[in-house]
Design a protein around this motif. Structure first.
Motif, PDB file in Angstrom:
ATOM      1  N   LEU A  45       0.808  -1.221   0.000  1.00  0.00           N
ATOM      2  CA  LEU A  45       0.000   0.000   0.000  1.00  0.00           C
ATOM      3  C   LEU A  45       0.842   1.273   0.000  1.00  0.00           C
ATOM      4  O   LEU A  45       0.592   2.181  -0.807  1.00  0.00           O
ATOM      5  CB  LEU A  45      -0.962  -0.024   1.198  1.00  0.00           C
ATOM      6  CG  LEU A  45      -2.265   0.752   1.048  1.00  0.00           C
ATOM      7  CD1 LEU A  45      -3.023   0.286  -0.190  1.00  0.00           C
ATOM      8  CD2 LEU A  45      -3.135   0.575   2.289  1.00  0.00           C
ATOM      9  N   PRO A  46       1.868   1.400   0.871  1.00  0.00           N
ATOM     10  CA  PRO A  46       2.683   2.631   0.829  1.00  0.00           C
ATOM     11  C   PRO A  46       3.382   2.854  -0.510  1.00  0.00           C
ATOM     12  O   PRO A  46       3.437   3.979  -1.013  1.00  0.00           O
ATOM     13  CB  PRO A  46       3.693   2.418   1.960  1.00  0.00           C
ATOM     14  CG  PRO A  46       3.045   1.458   2.877  1.00  0.00           C
ATOM     15  CD  PRO A  46       2.253   0.537   1.996  1.00  0.00           C
ATOM     16  N   THR A 106       1.009   4.163  -3.257  1.00  0.00           N
ATOM     17  CA  THR A 106       0.276   5.424  -3.057  1.00  0.00           C
ATOM     18  C   THR A 106       0.411   6.400  -4.233  1.00  0.00           C
ATOM     19  O   THR A 106      -0.567   7.082  -4.557  1.00  0.00           O
ATOM     20  CB  THR A 106       0.707   6.110  -1.750  1.00  0.00           C
ATOM     21  OG1 THR A 106       2.149   6.154  -1.677  1.00  0.00           O
ATOM     22  CG2 THR A 106       0.156   5.360  -0.544  1.00  0.00           C
ATOM     23  N   ILE A 152      -2.110   5.069  -6.653  1.00  0.00           N
ATOM     24  CA  ILE A 152      -3.462   5.305  -6.132  1.00  0.00           C
ATOM     25  C   ILE A 152      -3.849   6.766  -6.338  1.00  0.00           C
ATOM     26  O   ILE A 152      -4.974   7.074  -6.761  1.00  0.00           O
ATOM     27  CB  ILE A 152      -3.537   4.927  -4.643  1.00  0.00           C
ATOM     28  CG1 ILE A 152      -3.292   3.431  -4.459  1.00  0.00           C
ATOM     29  CG2 ILE A 152      -4.884   5.324  -4.045  1.00  0.00           C
ATOM     30  CD1 ILE A 152      -3.189   2.990  -3.004  1.00  0.00           C
ATOM     31  N   PHE A 153      -2.923   7.651  -6.053  1.00  0.00           N
ATOM     32  CA  PHE A 153      -3.187   9.085  -6.223  1.00  0.00           C
ATOM     33  C   PHE A 153      -3.465   9.420  -7.688  1.00  0.00           C
ATOM     34  O   PHE A 153      -4.414  10.158  -7.999  1.00  0.00           O
ATOM     35  CB  PHE A 153      -1.988   9.882  -5.712  1.00  0.00           C
ATOM     36  CG  PHE A 153      -2.069  11.357  -5.989  1.00  0.00           C
ATOM     37  CD1 PHE A 153      -3.038  12.136  -5.392  1.00  0.00           C
ATOM     38  CD2 PHE A 153      -1.173  11.966  -6.860  1.00  0.00           C
ATOM     39  CE1 PHE A 153      -3.124  13.502  -5.653  1.00  0.00           C
ATOM     40  CE2 PHE A 153      -1.242  13.309  -7.123  1.00  0.00           C
ATOM     41  CZ  PHE A 153      -2.221  14.083  -6.521  1.00  0.00           C
ATOM     42  N   ASN A 171      -6.773  17.432  -3.822  1.00  0.00           N
ATOM     43  CA  ASN A 171      -6.091  16.139  -3.877  1.00  0.00           C
ATOM     44  C   ASN A 171      -4.578  16.313  -3.889  1.00  0.00           C
ATOM     45  O   ASN A 171      -3.851  15.588  -3.197  1.00  0.00           O
ATOM     46  CB  ASN A 171      -6.539  15.356  -5.113  1.00  0.00           C
ATOM     47  CG  ASN A 171      -7.849  14.636  -4.912  1.00  0.00           C
ATOM     48  OD1 ASN A 171      -8.169  14.212  -3.807  1.00  0.00           O
ATOM     49  ND2 ASN A 171      -8.620  14.483  -5.972  1.00  0.00           N
ATOM     50  N   SER A 211      -2.118  15.240  -0.812  1.00  0.00           N
ATOM     51  CA  SER A 211      -1.290  14.095  -1.192  1.00  0.00           C
ATOM     52  C   SER A 211       0.032  14.067  -0.433  1.00  0.00           C
ATOM     53  O   SER A 211       0.609  12.995  -0.227  1.00  0.00           O
ATOM     54  CB  SER A 211      -1.032  14.118  -2.701  1.00  0.00           C
ATOM     55  OG  SER A 211      -0.215  15.223  -3.062  1.00  0.00           O
ATOM     56  N   TRP A 229      -0.070  11.655   2.536  1.00  0.00           N
ATOM     57  CA  TRP A 229      -0.269  10.203   2.455  1.00  0.00           C
ATOM     58  C   TRP A 229       0.400   9.530   1.253  1.00  0.00           C
ATOM     59  O   TRP A 229       0.482   8.314   1.209  1.00  0.00           O
ATOM     60  CB  TRP A 229      -1.756   9.871   2.433  1.00  0.00           C
ATOM     61  CG  TRP A 229      -2.514  10.399   1.231  1.00  0.00           C
ATOM     62  CD1 TRP A 229      -3.046  11.639   1.088  1.00  0.00           C
ATOM     63  CD2 TRP A 229      -2.823   9.687   0.024  1.00  0.00           C
ATOM     64  NE1 TRP A 229      -3.656  11.755  -0.137  1.00  0.00           N
ATOM     65  CE2 TRP A 229      -3.542  10.585  -0.806  1.00  0.00           C
ATOM     66  CE3 TRP A 229      -2.575   8.401  -0.422  1.00  0.00           C
ATOM     67  CZ2 TRP A 229      -4.018  10.212  -2.067  1.00  0.00           C
ATOM     68  CZ3 TRP A 229      -3.033   8.031  -1.685  1.00  0.00           C
ATOM     69  CH2 TRP A 229      -3.745   8.934  -2.482  1.00  0.00           C
ATOM     70  N   VAL A 230       0.904  10.303   0.303  1.00  0.00           N
ATOM     71  CA  VAL A 230       1.570   9.708  -0.858  1.00  0.00           C
ATOM     72  C   VAL A 230       3.058   9.587  -0.583  1.00  0.00           C
ATOM     73  O   VAL A 230       3.722  10.562  -0.215  1.00  0.00           O
ATOM     74  CB  VAL A 230       1.313  10.542  -2.132  1.00  0.00           C
ATOM     75  CG1 VAL A 230       2.059   9.939  -3.306  1.00  0.00           C
ATOM     76  CG2 VAL A 230      -0.166  10.634  -2.417  1.00  0.00           C
ATOM     77  N   TYR A 269       6.705   8.848  -2.040  1.00  0.00           N
ATOM     78  CA  TYR A 269       7.441   8.840  -3.302  1.00  0.00           C
ATOM     79  C   TYR A 269       8.832   8.223  -3.184  1.00  0.00           C
ATOM     80  O   TYR A 269       9.635   8.309  -4.103  1.00  0.00           O
ATOM     81  CB  TYR A 269       7.580  10.267  -3.839  1.00  0.00           C
ATOM     82  CG  TYR A 269       6.285  10.826  -4.385  1.00  0.00           C
ATOM     83  CD1 TYR A 269       5.756  10.375  -5.590  1.00  0.00           C
ATOM     84  CD2 TYR A 269       5.584  11.792  -3.666  1.00  0.00           C
ATOM     85  CE1 TYR A 269       4.574  10.881  -6.086  1.00  0.00           C
ATOM     86  CE2 TYR A 269       4.387  12.296  -4.174  1.00  0.00           C
ATOM     87  CZ  TYR A 269       3.897  11.852  -5.364  1.00  0.00           C
ATOM     88  OH  TYR A 269       2.717  12.344  -5.859  1.00  0.00           O
TER      89      TYR A 269
END
Length: 313
Positions: A224-225, A228, A231-232, A301, A305, A308-309, A311
């Motif tokens: 999941l990480p 992200t 997902i974004f 968004n 981001s 929670w995103v 990189y």
């Protein structure tokens, strides 16, 4: 020649009138020639109508007569338009419910396909088809038949002794059927998720297995990480696309947004004002409001981001 010498030579020639060789000038002309159709299309098909709609949003324009300037009256009219308010509620409900469900379904199926199934290319093609067909008139008609009073869903329920309602003709269920249709078109985000899963290094999973991590822990702490950013990306695209949904609601409701305006998408109400009531000035103002809403949500968004995103910087 040393690097400093080359830099000095570049500085000397920077201000000269002609720094390009004949072949380089020829390449530039060729590039301009091949890009010209795109620039012409941008001006005539995109930028021109966009600016025209901005002007028309400040006018009273019926398509049959010349537009007359009325200032911000169209925008003030939105404040007292109950059908517009209802269309916003319907559209926001559709977006905020169906998009997360669609992305969840796409991610779940991508993880299943990522396990190295035989004939993976065939599965990817089959599951991608709904994304190509989901916005078509034919699928919308099929959807109306499936969820009709005597449709396939009710026929299946009848086999177990249940009597289902007319799903598309009941105000409590009609919007839900359109949400299911949007969730069904998960093919495009699924392909992107699958590509993202293939980029996660296997060594992370091997190290976590040594530490005793199970499947759930691996998904929460690794998959999941690292997904992200994907997902974004999918979230932004699908939110924009969901706000622009039109065909499904138009076909299923017969163009009226019924029953009881339960499927009155914002774009459908915009269409009704512009091409049924011939109130193109008000429709243009509605279009610009939609642009502002989509731009604001997209900006939100991007702003959130950063919280929670991941990189991998």
């Amino acid at each position: 020649m040393s690097a400093l010498g080359e830099l000095a030579a570049l500085r000397k020639t920077k201000g000269t009138k002609d720094t390009l060789s004949p072949s380089e000038r020829g390449d530039n002309k060729a590039a301009i020639f091949f890009l010209a159709p795109w620039f012409i299309g941008l001006g005539l098909i995109t930028a021109g109508p966009l600016l025209a709609s901005l002007y028309l949003s400040f006018t009273d324009y019926s398509l049959l007569e010349a537009p007359s300037w009325i200032g911000v009256e169209n925008y003030l009219r939105m404040l007292d338009d109950p059908r517009l308010h209802n269309s916003l509620v319907v559209t926001f409900t559709y977006v905020f419910v169906s998009v997360p469900l669609q992305l969840a379904a796409a991610l779940a199926l991508a993880m299943v396909l990522d396990r190295g199934l035989r004939g993976l290319a065939i599965y990817r093609s089959v599951y991608y088809l709904p994304s190509l067909l989901g916005g078509s008139v034919a699928i919308a008609i099929l959807w109306r038949q499936i969820f009709g009073t005597n449709g396939l869903v009710n026929q299946v329920l009848a086999l177990v002794g249940l009597e289902g309602p007319g799903w598309v003709s009941h105000p409590d269920y009609a919007l839900g059927t359109l949400m299911i249709l949007n969730v069904w078109t998960f093919g495009a985000p699924m392909i992107i998720f699958l590509a993202g899963l293939r980029q996660i290094p296997e060594m992370y999973y091997e190290a976590s297995s040594i530490d005793g991590a199970g499947r759930v822990r691996k998904f929460v702490s690794i998959t999941l990480p690292l997904l992200t950013p994907i997902i974004f990306f999918n979230l932004v695209l699908q939110v924009i696309g969901a706000f622009q949904a039109f065909t499904q609601a138009f076909v299923v409701s017969g163009g009226g947004g019924g029953p009881a305006d339960s499927t009155l998408f914002y774009t459908l109400y915009l269409y009704q004002n512009g091409f049924r009531s011939f109130d193109m000035g008000y429709a243009s103002a509605m279009a610009w409001l939609l642009l502002v809403i989509i731009a604001a949500l997209t900006a939100a968004n991007f702003f959130f981001s950063k919280y929670w995103v991941f990189y991998n910087d």
